[in-house]
Motif scaffolding. Structure first.
Motif, PDB file in Angstrom:
ATOM      1  N   TYR A 199       0.785  -1.384  -0.001  1.00 12.55           N
ATOM      2  CA  TYR A 199       0.103  -0.003  -0.077  1.00 12.55           C
ATOM      3  C   TYR A 199       0.885   1.202   0.073  1.00 12.55           C
TER       4      TYR A 199
ATOM      5  N   ALA B 276      -0.495   5.037  -0.859  1.00 13.87           N
ATOM      6  CA  ALA B 276      -1.882   4.844  -0.031  1.00 13.87           C
ATOM      7  C   ALA B 276      -1.540   4.707   1.548  1.00 13.87           C
TER       8      ALA B 276
ATOM      9  N   LEU C 103      -4.192   4.274   4.539  1.00 15.17           N
ATOM     10  CA  LEU C 103      -4.526   2.724   4.493  1.00 15.17           C
ATOM     11  C   LEU C 103      -3.390   1.665   4.858  1.00 15.17           C
TER      12      LEU C 103
ATOM     13  N   VAL D 220      -3.867   2.056   8.575  1.00 12.03           N
ATOM     14  CA  VAL D 220      -5.224   1.430   9.086  1.00 12.03           C
ATOM     15  C   VAL D 220      -4.757  -0.073   8.996  1.00 12.03           C
ATOM     16  N   GLN D 221      -4.157  -0.577   7.930  1.00 10.93           N
ATOM     17  CA  GLN D 221      -3.988  -2.131   7.816  1.00 10.93           C
ATOM     18  C   GLN D 221      -3.364  -2.783   9.038  1.00 10.93           C
TER      19      GLN D 221
ATOM     20  N   ILE E 279      -8.115  11.578   1.955  1.00 11.95           N
ATOM     21  CA  ILE E 279      -9.081  10.426   2.309  1.00 11.95           C
ATOM     22  C   ILE E 279     -10.122  10.956   3.178  1.00 11.95           C
TER      23      ILE E 279
ATOM     24  N   ASN F 124      -8.700  -6.078  -1.603  1.00  7.64           N
ATOM     25  CA  ASN F 124      -8.318  -4.812  -1.038  1.00  7.64           C
ATOM     26  C   ASN F 124      -7.315  -4.360  -1.996  1.00  7.64           C
TER      27      ASN F 124
ATOM     28  N   VAL G 260      -7.020  -1.159  -4.019  1.00  6.85           N
ATOM     29  CA  VAL G 260      -5.821   0.111  -3.986  1.00  6.85           C
ATOM     30  C   VAL G 260      -5.049   0.210  -5.337  1.00  6.85           C
TER      31      VAL G 260
ATOM     32  N   GLN H 194      -9.986   3.702  -2.235  1.00  6.44           N
ATOM     33  CA  GLN H 194      -9.317   3.650  -1.004  1.00  6.44           C
ATOM     34  C   GLN H 194     -10.252   3.738   0.206  1.00  6.44           C
TER      35      GLN H 194
ATOM     36  N   VAL I 101     -11.911   0.452   0.450  1.00  6.61           N
ATOM     37  CA  VAL I 101     -10.881  -0.501   1.360  1.00  6.61           C
ATOM     38  C   VAL I 101     -11.208  -0.209   2.518  1.00  6.61           C
ATOM     39  N   PHE I 102     -11.303   0.995   2.973  1.00  2.00           N
ATOM     40  CA  PHE I 102     -11.766   1.344   4.472  1.00  2.00           C
ATOM     41  C   PHE I 102     -13.115   0.650   4.977  1.00  2.00           C
TER      42      PHE I 102
ATOM     43  N   LEU J 173     -12.623  -3.010   5.424  1.00  2.00           N
ATOM     44  CA  LEU J 173     -12.076  -3.351   6.553  1.00  2.00           C
ATOM     45  C   LEU J 173     -12.989  -3.346   7.650  1.00  2.00           C
TER      46      LEU J 173
END
Lengths: 170, 101
Positions: free
Chosen positions: A44, A49, A52, A55-56, A131, B44, B48, B60, B63-64, B67
């Protein structure tokens, strides 16, 4: 250089994904999945990103996998002695799909146009800010629905895992 | 310096198919849930990569949301596994055949 980085991340992701399925001990499977999540986060970052990726790491590696490890150790999960006997079904599903994929990608011409341009968004662009703006303007209603999903999941998990205190009279 | 989006698609397909195979061949319920996580991560990666390729942040954001749903799924799924283990003392899938013919 970029291809080297991508090759490293993709190789580790593919190998650890196969290990998650192939390893018989559930604890080793969970730890292998942890390594995969770290490398997906790295992928990512190469895709710009960054939010993300964070967050991942926080949600997947920090919360979900810890939950898995808790349950694996709580239930004292033993080693699988063998795989399920319907493994040939998996073969029939996965091998044709993989062949289709290979034919599709080999037959299609590798145009130079579908390239991920590395220098379109400079390092100055703030991924998290962008975002946030998108999330709270365009996707405001799905965001609220997601909070409802989390609430329902929380209540459901508590009700499902609750031990019946006081026997059947409750 | 650039990577074609095809490579990302191939990677995510491999991960997704590994997850499908895991759901079909494992007999431990926890391992099956882990395979579902593999499939979610494959999608995911796709999201992305396409978000970068099309230069649209919508991928994105999705993806949030994926999740969020994955977190909810894990919480409920593990609660169900604990309830199953409490009633049958087992997490082997072949011990649950009440609804089988």
């Amino acid at each position: 250089m970029a291809q080297l980085v991508f090759g490293y991340f993709a190789g580790v992701i593919a190998v650890t994904a196969i290990l998650v399925v192939a390893l018989r001990n559930p604890v080793y499977s969970v730890l292998s999945l942890l390594i995969m999540f770290f490398h997906v986060a790295g992928l990512y970052i190469t895709l710009h990103a960054e939010f993300l990726a964070a967050v991942q790491l926080i949600v997947y590696a920090g919360a979900i996998l810890v939950l898995y490890l808790f349950v694996v150790m709580l239930l004292n999960a033993k080693q699988d002695d063998r795989y399920h006997r319907q493994w040939w079904v998996a073969g029939f599903v996965c091998v044709p799909l993989l062949l289709e994929l290979l034919v599709l990608f080999a037959g299609g011409k590798m145009e130079p146009s579908p390239l991920l341009s590395a220098d379109q968004a400079g390092p100055g662009t703030d991924n998290a800010k962008a975002i946030g703006i998108t999330l709270f303007s365009t996707y405001l209603f799905p965001f609220e629905v997601a909070s409802l999903i989390l609430l329902v999941a929380m209540v459901g998990a508590i009700v499902l895992a609750k031990r019946d205190i006081g026997g059947s009279g409750a | 310096m650039t990577i074609p989006i095809t490579y990302y698609l191939i990677l995510s397909t491999i991960v997704f198919l590994t997850g499908v195979a895991g759901v079909l061949i494992r007999r431990n319920i926890i391992a099956i849930l882990l395979s579902v996580e593999l499939m979610l991560n494959a999608t995911n990666i796709n999201f992305v990569a396409f978000s970068r390729y099309l230069e649209d942040l919508g991928g994105q954001v999705f993806v949030f949301f994926a999740l969020t749903v994955a977190a909810a799924e894990v919480a409920v799924g593990l609660a169900i596994i604990i309830a199953l283990h409490r009633s049958k003392e087992s997490i082997n899938l072949e011990d649950f055949k009440l609804l089988k013919w």
